[in-house]
Design a protein around this motif. Structure first.
Motif, PDB file in Angstrom:
ATOM      1  N   UNK A  54      20.597   2.290  -2.162  1.00 21.82           N
ATOM      2  CA  UNK A  54      19.718   2.951  -1.788  1.00 21.82           C
ATOM      3  C   UNK A  54      18.583   2.128  -1.078  1.00 21.82           C
ATOM      4  N   UNK A  55      18.793   0.838  -0.403  1.00 26.37           N
ATOM      5  CA  UNK A  55      18.284   0.149   0.388  1.00 26.37           C
ATOM      6  C   UNK A  55      17.242   1.105   1.416  1.00 26.37           C
ATOM      7  N   UNK A  56      16.076   0.845   1.714  1.00 25.39           N
ATOM      8  CA  UNK A  56      14.739   2.377   1.805  1.00 25.39           C
ATOM      9  C   UNK A  56      13.667   1.313   2.585  1.00 25.39           C
ATOM     10  N   UNK A  57      14.015   1.718   4.072  1.00 25.98           N
ATOM     11  CA  UNK A  57      12.117   1.645   4.626  1.00 25.98           C
ATOM     12  C   UNK A  57      10.703   2.394   4.237  1.00 25.98           C
ATOM     13  N   UNK A  58      10.236   1.743   3.761  1.00 26.37           N
ATOM     14  CA  UNK A  58       8.799   2.301   3.028  1.00 26.37           C
ATOM     15  C   UNK A  58       7.587   2.179   4.972  1.00 26.37           C
ATOM     16  N   UNK A  59       7.339   3.319   5.375  1.00 23.47           N
ATOM     17  CA  UNK A  59       5.829   2.535   5.554  1.00 23.47           C
ATOM     18  C   UNK A  59       4.947   3.841   5.325  1.00 23.47           C
ATOM     19  N   UNK A  60       3.495   2.885   5.083  1.00 18.33           N
ATOM     20  CA  UNK A  60       2.175   3.795   4.616  1.00 18.33           C
ATOM     21  C   UNK A  60       1.209   3.568   5.793  1.00 18.33           C
ATOM     22  N   UNK A  61       0.883   4.992   6.054  1.00 15.36           N
ATOM     23  CA  UNK A  61      -0.399   5.032   6.781  1.00 15.36           C
ATOM     24  C   UNK A  61      -1.543   3.974   5.811  1.00 15.36           C
ATOM     25  N   UNK A  62      -2.271   3.623   6.265  1.00 10.61           N
ATOM     26  CA  UNK A  62      -3.270   2.967   5.358  1.00 10.61           C
ATOM     27  C   UNK A  62      -4.334   2.805   6.407  1.00 10.61           C
ATOM     28  N   UNK A  63      -5.704   3.732   5.628  1.00 15.72           N
ATOM     29  CA  UNK A  63      -7.155   3.415   6.051  1.00 15.72           C
ATOM     30  C   UNK A  63      -8.235   2.356   5.444  1.00 15.72           C
ATOM     31  N   UNK A  64      -8.262   1.530   6.086  1.00 14.28           N
ATOM     32  CA  UNK A  64      -9.315   0.380   5.564  1.00 14.28           C
ATOM     33  C   UNK A  64     -10.568   0.337   5.254  1.00 14.28           C
ATOM     34  N   UNK A  65     -11.402   0.293   3.919  1.00 14.92           N
ATOM     35  CA  UNK A  65     -12.332   0.689   3.080  1.00 14.92           C
ATOM     36  C   UNK A  65     -12.398  -0.330   3.333  1.00 14.92           C
ATOM     37  N   UNK A  66     -14.459  -0.327   3.068  1.00 14.69           N
ATOM     38  CA  UNK A  66     -15.378  -1.525   3.610  1.00 14.69           C
ATOM     39  C   UNK A  66     -15.957  -2.834   2.671  1.00 14.69           C
ATOM     40  N   UNK A  67     -15.863  -2.990   2.541  1.00 13.74           N
ATOM     41  CA  UNK A  67     -16.135  -4.216   1.090  1.00 13.74           C
ATOM     42  C   UNK A  67     -17.935  -3.777   0.941  1.00 13.74           C
ATOM     43  N   UNK A  68     -17.490  -3.932  -0.467  1.00 13.28           N
ATOM     44  CA  UNK A  68     -19.140  -3.679  -0.873  1.00 13.28           C
ATOM     45  C   UNK A  68     -19.758  -5.267  -1.496  1.00 13.28           C
ATOM     46  N   UNK A  69     -21.738  -5.481  -1.455  1.00 16.92           N
ATOM     47  CA  UNK A  69     -21.776  -6.484  -1.650  1.00 16.92           C
ATOM     48  C   UNK A  69     -23.347  -5.736  -3.260  1.00 16.92           C
ATOM     49  N   UNK A  70     -22.719  -6.531  -4.425  1.00 17.52           N
ATOM     50  CA  UNK A  70     -23.808  -5.780  -5.453  1.00 17.52           C
ATOM     51  C   UNK A  70     -25.368  -6.743  -5.287  1.00 17.52           C
TER      52      UNK A  70
END
Length: 688
Positions: A54-70
């Protein structure tokens, strides 16, 4: 949106693998039988297996996250020197602005002095911060510090570079005092060595290098000044003069331009002990208490006792030849003239003048006391007679004068109001457990020599509040007069006995200058992070105490009377360092932890400890004195620092908000293709 092809098997993979093997066997059998339709069979089996995968096409809705500086900010004690606080505050403001301009988030944590003088633990705090953030979002770490961290070997596994912004100035310099070796104990009167060193750090001005002044004070006395070389180990010979704690304070005056004087002072506490305590016991007529004195002194292995006793007075006529009374002549001249200064304490126990000790010898004992010796006189009826020791040169130093009256009646020794405050007798009743159902703290005595006070302090009284135990200081020495020869009743347990051993122990130690038994004393003791200041005094009130904290600030402590003669105050949560206390008359010092904490061992800002931390991750150490660096985004794996700039890795982290999986080929199409292939195989083989 992100897309990728994936397999969504309709059956467990092991079963599909088994079907694949079965298909291969069927095709192999057809090939072995030379059936012309085997390619169609192979293709049909492959299509069916593909349908099961069953080969399928996966589609993702992504929300970019900001980078963190310590960001880890060093707020240890050394960061409070010079203009480092201002540098730190300014750099934090710039970091917040530039990190925000890059679209990144900043997490800030501060680090102070670690407990137990562990120093500055920046890496420990960085590890803790990493554990609280997603690793995939960490773009880098920035340390704002003077470079004096004490856990550089505990660098966490960072996925991004570590940078350091160094406070301080290139021209900073400092001088510190280092105690290399100091004994905890030393023998009184014997010289010992204490090793110390003055050390310069940083850019020392040429006119201040080479030599420096040092002030040395013992037990809060007036300090003595010496000029010593800098950078060399000095062996300082010292000799302790008294038992107990001897506080030796070293201070290097602050030089112009040095960063701090917190590491210019040190306190060494050396416990003075006596190698051997030499006591001369001079006994007169034998009596029950004589053995008590001897047993008390002989029970202490550190006491060398010389017992001079009169077993046969010259006026006794019993017919025994003098030549048979002793094998050798007793060395009276050697003891009382030549070697008297070698004794720490002389005790006269019911001794009276019999012509054995000339007045010259007794006058030498008076001189011995005035020059710093100690004399204890336990009086019996002899002291009230015409042959009394009071009628010798000792009368000049005795605190009481006999009235010639001997009181023969039972009485209860009592501690006077002054005695309740004097360390020799204060709390003496707590050292003894009376008999059950008894209304008196200890047993009675039955004889007292009446005295008239002519000086000193009466700490115990007897019949009609007459002086029983008197203490006095004469010149450099001390004198005690006990107006009874019945103290031995306490030792024998009469009527429950009494604290005779404790009383005589305190008495002996007071006479030899034990600091813990001084009437007027200012004492500071530390218990954890609490400093307790105690003022012992015979007065009714005690003056307030001024405390100078390690950072140089002052405060006034109001003392409260906690017991007779003892006034105390406490400082809770005290910081490590050197504390100075004075009430205007007495002074004392105490070091809580080291006099110069670990933070002040090295005060010059340096990258020596930071370089091994930042270099493996292509980070950099930049001085804030040279200007604030630019912040740039860099790709992962690229160099993260350069001239005047530092880089933060772009992490491209995201949050998946929706996932859609769509089959690439419909199941009916797979079935149609497989059926056509199997039909083709049948037709092909049917023509044969």
């Amino acid at each position: 949106m992100a897309q990728q092809i994936l397999l969504d098997p309709l059956l467990p993979l092991p079963l599909i693998y088994a079907l694949g093997v079965l298909t291969a066997l069927i095709v192999g059998l057809a090939l072995w039988r030379r059936l012309p339709g085997w390619p169609y069979r192979l293709a049909a089996g492959a299509v069916l297996l593909a349908a099961l995968l069953n080969p399928s096409l996966q589609s993702e809705e992504r929300e970019p996250l900001s980078d963190i500086v310590l960001v880890v900010v060093d707020e240890s004690a050394s960061q409070g020197l010079s203009d480092r606080p201002a540098q730190t505050a300014e750099s934090l403001a710039r970091l917040e602005a530039e990190v925000g301009a890059l679209g990144m988030e900043m997490r800030v944590s501060t680090v102070g002095d670690a407990p137990d003088n562990a120093g500055t633990l920046l890496m420990e705090e960085l590890t803790r911060m990493m554990a609280e953030e997603p690793r995939a979002r960490i773009a880098g770490a920035i340390l704002v510090t003077d470079g004096q961290l004490h856990d550089a070997d505990l660098v966490p596994d960072m996925p991004a570079p570590i940078h350091a912004l160094l406070t301080g100035r290139e021209g900073d310099w400092d001088r510190r005092l280092v105690i290399e070796n100091a004994p905890a104990f030393a023998i009184i009167g014997e010289e010992f060595q204490l090793r110390l060193r003055l050390e310069d750090q940083g850019a020392v001005p040429s006119g201040l290098a080479g030599r420096s002044e040092i002030l040395i004070a013992i037990d809060g006395a007036e300090p003595q000044s010496f000029t010593v070389p800098v950078g060399e180990t000095l062996n300082l010979p010292l000799t302790l003069e008294h038992a107990g704690q001897n506080v030796i304070q070293f201070v290097v005056p602050e030089a112009e331009g040095e960063l701090t004087d917190r590491n210019n002072a040190a306190v060494v506490q050396v416990n003075g002990i006596r190698d051997r305590l030499r006591v001369l016991l001079v006994s007169g007529e034998p009596h029950p208490g004589q053995r008590t004195w001897r047993n008390l002194l002989k029970s202490d292995p550190s006491v060398d006792l010389v017992h001079f006793t009169i077993l046969r007075p010259p006026d006794k006529q019993d017919g025994v030849p003098v030549t048979e009374l002793s094998l050798i002549a007793f060395p009276t001249r050697e003891l009382f003239m030549e070697a008297v200064d070698e004794f720490d304490l002389i005790i006269f126990d019911r001794y009276q003048r019999r012509g054995i000790l000339p007045m010259l010898y007794i006058d030498n004992i008076r001189r011995y006391v005035v020059d710093g010796g100690a004399l204890l006189l336990a009086a019996g009826p002899d002291f009230a007679s015409a042959a009394s020791l009071y009628r010798t040169p000792l009368s000049e130093i005795l605190p009481g004068r006999p009235t010639a009256r001997v009181i023969e009646e039972p009485f209860l020794p009592e501690i006077s109001d002054l005695g309740q405050r004097h360390p020799v007798t204060a709390g003496l009743d707590a050292e003894h457990t009376p008999l059950p159902d008894s209304d008196q703290p200890w047993g009675r005595w039955f004889r007292q020599i009446e005295l008239t006070a002519q000086g000193g302090q009466t700490v115990m009284t007897g019949v009609d509040d007459a002086p029983l135990l008197m203490l006095d200081r004469v010149g450099e020495g001390r004198v005690a007069l006990l107006a009874s020869d019945h103290a031995w009743l306490w030792d024998r347990g009469y009527e429950g006995g009494g604290p005779q051993l404790e009383m005589l122990r305190r008495l002996a130690h007071w006479m030899m200058g034990e600091p813990d038994l001084e009437e007027e004393a200012l004492v500071a003791r530390a218990d954890g992070q609490t400093v307790t200041v105690t003022r012992r005094t015979l007065a009714d009130d005690a003056a307030d105490v001024t405390v100078t904290y390690p950072d140089g600030t002052e405060d006034v402590l109001a003392l409260e009377e906690t017991s007779p003669g003892r006034h105390t105050a406490e400082i809770d949560g005290a910081a490590q360092g050197l504390y100075r206390f004075t009430d205007g008359t007495l002074e004392t010092v105490i070091a809580l932890g080291p006099a110069a904490p670990r933070e002040f061992e090295e005060t010059i800002a340096s990258d020596a400890r930071l370089a091994p931390v930042v270099e493996p991750l292509t980070g950099a150490v930049l001085r804030l004195e040279d200007g604030f660096p630019d912040l740039r985004r860099v790709a992962e794996g690229r160099n993260a620092s350069g001239r005047g700039w530092i880089g933060l890795t772009t992490r491209e982290a995201y949050l998946t908000t929706d996932v859609t999986v769509t089959p690439l080929v419909s199941a009916w199409l797979f079935l149609l293709v497989a059926s056509a292939l199997m039909l083709g195989a049948w037709l092909r083989e049917g023509r044969r």
